[in-house]
Design a protein around this motif. Structure first.
Motif: not given
Length: 162
Positions: A111-121
């Motif tokens: 999923e992705g998280i907008e605040k940190y422009r992150m994707v966790a796989l």
């Protein structure tokens, strides 16, 4: 992650924040399924906690306020946690979604998280580990993302020498 049910509980992990303020919190809470014996099975991918992955079995201690605090890993799941900061297109929602989709085609979830422009796989052992590593390195070299290993297995480490 599966749908949240009454079996799900929050487990809190304490984290060290470095001199640059990363990770952005001293505690991360993850969903888990209580196993009834003082352990839980993690049921989502960590954003910031290092050394754990989805489906790991973790011992928990409950404090006086009823908060579950993570202890030792009782059984590792053989899943890996890989995190990316998406740089392409400024890490927009569309850019994060395209990253998720391309890695999903290689056997991951995430999923992705907008605040940190992150994707966790969440990378299960059945995923195409060599192709995933190759794509991570290619995208890093192209400036599409930066990535880090949050929790990896011997099988993942072996892909570094392939």
């Amino acid at each position: 992650m599966t749908n949240i049910s009454t079996d799900h509980v929050k487990v809190h992990f304490r984290m060290e924040v470095d001199e640059e303020g990363w990770p952005p919190a001293g505690v991360e809470s993850l969903w888990a399924v209580g196993l009834g014996d003082g352990t839980v099975r993690l049921d989502n991918t960590p954003w910031f906690v290092r050394g754990v992955a989805s489906d790991d079995i973790i011992r928990v201690e409950v404090d006086d306020e009823g908060i579950r605090w993570a202890g030792e890993t009782v059984r590792a799941s053989e899943n890996c946690t890989i995190r990316l900061i998406v740089l392409k297109d400024g890490g927009t929602a569309a850019a994060r979604q395209s990253v998720l989709e391309i890695f999903h085609s290689l056997g991951t979830t995430g999923e992705g998280i907008e605040k940190y422009r992150m994707v966790a796989l969440d990378v299960p052992p059945t995923a195409n580990l060599p192709k995933i590593r190759q794509l991570l390195e290619h995208g890093d070299a192209k400036g599409w993302w930066h990535w880090e290993e949050g929790c990896v297995t011997a099988a993942w480490k072996a892909t570094a020498s392939e």
